[in-house]
Structures are given as C-alpha cells and as structure tokens.
Write an enzyme that holds these catalytic residues in place. Structure first.
Site, PDB file in Angstrom:
ATOM      1  N   CYS A 198      64.674  28.948  30.920  1.00 17.67           N
ATOM      2  CA  CYS A 198      64.561  30.372  31.803  1.00 17.67           C
ATOM      3  C   CYS A 198      63.851  31.100  30.647  1.00 17.67           C
ATOM      4  O   CYS A 198      64.674  31.652  30.008  1.00 17.67           O
ATOM      5  CB  CYS A 198      65.776  30.798  32.315  1.00 17.67           C
ATOM      6  SG  CYS A 198      65.641  32.367  32.983  1.00 17.67           S
TER       7      CYS A 198
ATOM      8  N   CYS B 262      65.382  34.768  30.668  1.00 21.42           N
ATOM      9  CA  CYS B 262      66.764  34.726  30.105  1.00 21.42           C
ATOM     10  C   CYS B 262      66.740  34.636  28.657  1.00 21.42           C
ATOM     11  O   CYS B 262      67.393  35.386  27.804  1.00 21.42           O
ATOM     12  CB  CYS B 262      67.831  33.505  30.589  1.00 21.42           C
ATOM     13  SG  CYS B 262      67.632  33.376  32.421  1.00 21.42           S
ATOM     14  N   ASP B 263      66.027  33.813  28.012  1.00 20.30           N
ATOM     15  CA  ASP B 263      65.886  33.363  26.757  1.00 20.30           C
ATOM     16  C   ASP B 263      64.826  33.561  25.726  1.00 20.30           C
ATOM     17  O   ASP B 263      64.988  33.403  24.592  1.00 20.30           O
ATOM     18  CB  ASP B 263      66.349  31.869  26.681  1.00 20.30           C
ATOM     19  CG  ASP B 263      67.723  31.465  27.367  1.00 20.30           C
ATOM     20  OD1 ASP B 263      68.383  32.294  27.234  1.00 20.30           O
ATOM     21  OD2 ASP B 263      67.634  30.409  27.842  1.00 20.30           O
TER      22      ASP B 263
HETATM   23  P1  FAD Z   1      74.923  27.759  40.354  1.00 20.79           P
HETATM   24  O1  FAD Z   1      75.201  28.655  39.326  1.00 20.79           O
HETATM   25  O2  FAD Z   1      73.984  26.847  40.229  1.00 20.79           O
HETATM   26  O3  FAD Z   1      76.403  27.381  41.053  1.00 20.79           O
HETATM   27  C1  FAD Z   1      76.428  26.494  41.923  1.00 20.79           C
HETATM   28  C2  FAD Z   1      77.598  25.712  41.812  1.00 20.79           C
HETATM   29  O4  FAD Z   1      78.370  25.083  43.154  1.00 20.79           O
HETATM   30  C3  FAD Z   1      77.591  24.635  40.904  1.00 20.79           C
HETATM   31  O5  FAD Z   1      78.839  24.668  40.164  1.00 20.79           O
HETATM   32  C4  FAD Z   1      77.671  23.277  41.979  1.00 20.79           C
HETATM   33  O6  FAD Z   1      78.248  21.994  41.151  1.00 20.79           O
HETATM   34  C5  FAD Z   1      78.648  23.721  43.265  1.00 20.79           C
HETATM   35  N1  FAD Z   1      78.320  22.765  44.109  1.00 20.79           N
HETATM   36  C6  FAD Z   1      77.039  22.673  44.809  1.00 20.79           C
HETATM   37  N2  FAD Z   1      77.406  21.843  45.661  1.00 20.79           N
HETATM   38  C7  FAD Z   1      78.548  21.602  45.835  1.00 20.79           C
HETATM   39  C8  FAD Z   1      79.373  21.075  46.793  1.00 20.79           C
HETATM   40  N3  FAD Z   1      78.988  20.294  47.802  1.00 20.79           N
HETATM   41  N4  FAD Z   1      80.846  21.183  46.648  1.00 20.79           N
HETATM   42  C9  FAD Z   1      81.409  21.900  45.561  1.00 20.79           C
HETATM   43  N5  FAD Z   1      80.653  22.619  44.969  1.00 20.79           N
HETATM   44  C10 FAD Z   1      79.268  22.635  44.970  1.00 20.79           C
HETATM   45  N6  FAD Z   1      70.380  33.863  34.435  1.00 20.79           N
HETATM   46  C11 FAD Z   1      70.675  34.959  33.972  1.00 20.79           C
HETATM   47  O7  FAD Z   1      70.809  35.780  34.547  1.00 20.79           O
HETATM   48  N7  FAD Z   1      70.902  34.977  32.450  1.00 20.79           N
HETATM   49  C12 FAD Z   1      70.829  34.012  31.594  1.00 20.79           C
HETATM   50  O8  FAD Z   1      70.920  34.110  30.641  1.00 20.79           O
HETATM   51  C13 FAD Z   1      70.460  32.715  32.372  1.00 20.79           C
HETATM   52  N8  FAD Z   1      70.742  31.707  31.466  1.00 20.79           N
HETATM   53  C14 FAD Z   1      70.572  30.336  31.842  1.00 20.79           C
HETATM   54  C15 FAD Z   1      70.446  29.078  31.174  1.00 20.79           C
HETATM   55  C16 FAD Z   1      70.687  27.905  31.736  1.00 20.79           C
HETATM   56  C17 FAD Z   1      70.837  26.929  31.026  1.00 20.79           C
HETATM   57  C18 FAD Z   1      70.551  27.707  32.974  1.00 20.79           C
HETATM   58  C19 FAD Z   1      70.332  26.160  33.898  1.00 20.79           C
HETATM   59  C20 FAD Z   1      70.239  28.746  33.928  1.00 20.79           C
HETATM   60  C21 FAD Z   1      70.571  30.214  33.430  1.00 20.79           C
HETATM   61  N9  FAD Z   1      70.428  31.261  34.080  1.00 20.79           N
HETATM   62  C22 FAD Z   1      70.623  32.515  33.515  1.00 20.79           C
HETATM   63  C23 FAD Z   1      70.065  31.157  35.591  1.00 20.79           C
HETATM   64  C24 FAD Z   1      71.571  31.372  36.418  1.00 20.79           C
HETATM   65  O9  FAD Z   1      72.390  30.507  35.621  1.00 20.79           O
HETATM   66  C25 FAD Z   1      71.435  31.180  37.617  1.00 20.79           C
HETATM   67  O10 FAD Z   1      70.564  31.947  38.310  1.00 20.79           O
HETATM   68  C26 FAD Z   1      72.796  31.135  38.650  1.00 20.79           C
HETATM   69  O11 FAD Z   1      73.841  30.280  37.866  1.00 20.79           O
HETATM   70  C27 FAD Z   1      72.656  31.054  40.119  1.00 20.79           C
HETATM   71  O12 FAD Z   1      73.816  31.071  40.495  1.00 20.79           O
HETATM   72  P2  FAD Z   1      74.438  30.146  42.014  1.00 20.79           P
HETATM   73  O13 FAD Z   1      75.662  30.900  42.346  1.00 20.79           O
HETATM   74  O14 FAD Z   1      73.611  30.517  42.842  1.00 20.79           O
HETATM   75  O15 FAD Z   1      74.479  28.902  41.568  1.00 20.79           O
END
Ligand code: FAD
Length: 309
Positions: free
Chosen positions: A135, A138-139
C-alpha cells in the site's frame, strides 16, 4: 428456534470491529466471527500505522486492532475466534455455520476483507511492514529519499510507482513481460517520469534483509540470469482478491468478485444483509474507510431491524 441473534458480523478487521462497537452500543448484542487464524485483519501484518486519525504519534497495526477489539468487547459484543464456513442468507432467519455449530440471525454484516496477492517468497511475510508493503498510500511516507522497487505491470502498479516518486529517490518497476498491461494514459505518465525506471522480463525471486529490506534478488525470465538490486522497499502491486467465496451465488458480486452495495449505503441485494470494508471497496482500501463503512453497516442494520420488528 430460541436463539436468533439480531445481528451477526463476519470478519474482524476495522470494518467488523467497528460494526460490533456500534451494534453493541445500540444494545443489539452482536455476535462477531473473527476467523480462526487471522483475527484482527490485514493490519495484524504491519508495523506503524500513521494515518489512522486519533493517533498523532502513530500506532502499531496489532495494537490498533487490539484496541478496537477491546472496545467492541467493552460494550458487550460477543467475539468468536472461528471461521464461518457456510451461510444461507436468503433463509429467515439467516443461517451461519462454523465447522461444528449453526447460528441464526435476523441481519448479517459481511466484513471479510480482501487478500493482497503475495509473491510467495520465503522472506516476504517476515519483512512485511519492514520494507515490504502492499500500500503506497499507507507506507510511501516512510521511504523519503530511499530506493523503492515496485512489482507489477497494471494500472495499480503504475499509479503506485508514480505516487511513490513523491518520496523515493528512484522507483524501479520490475515486470515479468517486456510491456505493461496498464492503460495507455497510466503508462505515458510513468514513462514520462524521470524518477521511474523499468526492469523488463524479470521477476523478484527473493527479498533480502535482516530486520528491514536491503535488496531484492531478480531473475531474468528470458535468460535465467540472476542479479541483486539494492533497495529500501518492495511494494507489491499485483492485485488483491475479495474474500467472497462464502457468499458467492447468494449475494450479488461485481465482475471482480467484490460485493455490490447500494451506495452510499451498505445494503446488498439480500434484505437484511449489509457489507462493509475491503470486501466491497476496491478503490480506497484504507483502515479508516473500512471502519467508516463498518459504522454505516451497523446503523443500516439497526434501522432495518427497527423497521422489520
Ligand atoms: P480485513 O482487515 O481484511 O479483515 C477481515 C477479517 O475477516 C480477516 O481477519 C479475515 O480473516 C476475517 N474473515 C474473512 N473471512 C472470514 C470468515 N469466513 N469467517 C470468519 N472471519 C473471516 N490501511 C491504512 O489505513 N493504513 C495503513 O498503514 C495500512 N497498512 C497496511 C499494511 C498491510 C501489510 C496491509 C496488508 C494493509 C494495510 N492497510 C492499511 C490496509 C488496511 O489494512 C485495510 O484496508 C483494512 O484492514 C480493511 O479492513 P476490513 O475490515 O475490510 O478487512
């Protein structure tokens, strides 16, 4: 049926936990499935998060997610560290199954996130948040005047590479072919930028460094020749996949597999089913936007429950 929940939330990233905070404070007693392996979502794989509002000194990704989790629990959200493996969202009540138990709910919030594609290198995970990133928004800021490698050849890769020239000394795009997949306008923009250079016909076969990225190992696909390129960062822009296998055939998806919602709301095509975070969003993909839509999904489900009582 004696135990029908008001709302079940699937997913434990910023979207899911935020939905849980709001639903719990609305006295809806939400039940949230966190997943058995990756509870806490994508931010569990990173170090400093500097762009989540409210933390002027930044916060470590796992600490931010630990705080969000605690906040949801404090208001009485029930959290289960298990995977949802099957759903029937059109049934009344809606059916949610883990491997060994079946749950029922009047409404469901889908917040399963999306997975960034990885190269599958031995050191990729270890150096994630230590120079390996998915990202640029982000970084990028962490790599002022540093050397940066970007992997990919599509629009996202060109957008990320161009954005990263604001910070980096030099941005090297490594691509497997001798031409890009990106649209002409994105290519032209990248070719015209004298801080971007290209290494063609090559793949990254390893990322090297003890505590942070120091170099990548490249292999020329045509000649097989291997070389090392010193760099401070490796940005992977090779795509991401929404985690929507679970709801395929029930909830309407777009051509890339993301859940379709009635923007600016979070309602899906199924009555009482809402979706939030990266499982919907392939544009912004930020923790704060995921948290924001998690809030919206909770408010939407609360209103839906009230009008269906
Ligand atoms: P996610 O964070 O992906 O969480 C979804 C969760 O649901 C996961 O834990 C998954 O295992 C769980 N899940 C999925 N299917 C199931 C199921 N069937 N049953 C039970 N659980 C399930 N964004 C920023 O704003 N700032 C940053 O500095 C930043 N750094 C990042 C660094 C990295 C390495 C990455 C990969 C991403 C980064 N992002 C950052 C982006 C940010 O992390 C995502 O946009 C955000 O986490 C999305 O949130 P979400 O809740 O939609 O999903």
């Amino acid at each position: 049926m004696n135990d029908v929940r008001n709302v079940i939330i699937i997913g434990s990233g910023p979207a899911g936990y935020t939905a849980a905070v709001y639903s719990a404070r609305a006295e809806l007693k939400p039940l949230l499935f966190e997943g058995s392996v990756t509870a806490g979502g994508a931010l569990m794989n990173t170090t400093d998060v500097e762009n989540f509002p409210g933390f002027p000194d930044g916060i470590m990704g796992p600490d931010l997610m630990g705080n969000l989790r605690k906040q949801a629990e404090r208001f009485g959200a029930e959290l289960i560290a298990d995977d949802v493996v099957e759903v029937d969202l059109k049934a009344d009540p809606k059916v949610i199954k883990t491997y060994d138990k079946t749950y029922y709910a009047k409404s469901v919030i889908l917040a399963m996130g999306s997975g960034y594609r990885e190269l599958g290198l031995e050191n990729e995970k270890r150096l994630s948040g230590r120079g390996v990133s998915w990202c640029a928004t982000c970084d990028g800021f962490f790599f002022r005047n540093k050397d940066i490698v970007v992997v990919g050849g599509g629009d996202t890769a060109m957008e990320e590479a161009t954005f990263l020239t604001r910070f980096g000394r030099m941005v090297t795009v490594v691509h497997r072919r001798d031409q890009l997949r990106a649209s002409k306008i994105m290519q032209d923009r990248a070719f015209a930028n004298d801080k971007i250079r290209f290494v063609w016909d090559s793949e990254v076969v390893d990322v090297l460094g003890d505590t942070k990225v120091e170099a990548v190992k490249l292999r020329n696909i045509k000649t097989g020749e291997e070389s090392e390129l010193a760099t401070d960062a490796l940005f992977l822009a090779i795509g991401h996949d929404p985690r929507t296998e679970l709801v395929k055939g029930q909830v309407e998806l777009d051509e890339n597999g993301y859940i379709k919602v009635a923007h600016p709301g979070t309602a899906t095509n199924i009555d009482g089913v809402f979706a939030a975070g990266d499982v919907v969003d392939h544009i912004y993909r930020q923790a704060i936007t995921a948290a924001g839509t998690g809030c919206s999904a909770s408010l939407d489900s609360e209103r839906w429950l009230a009008s269906n009582e």
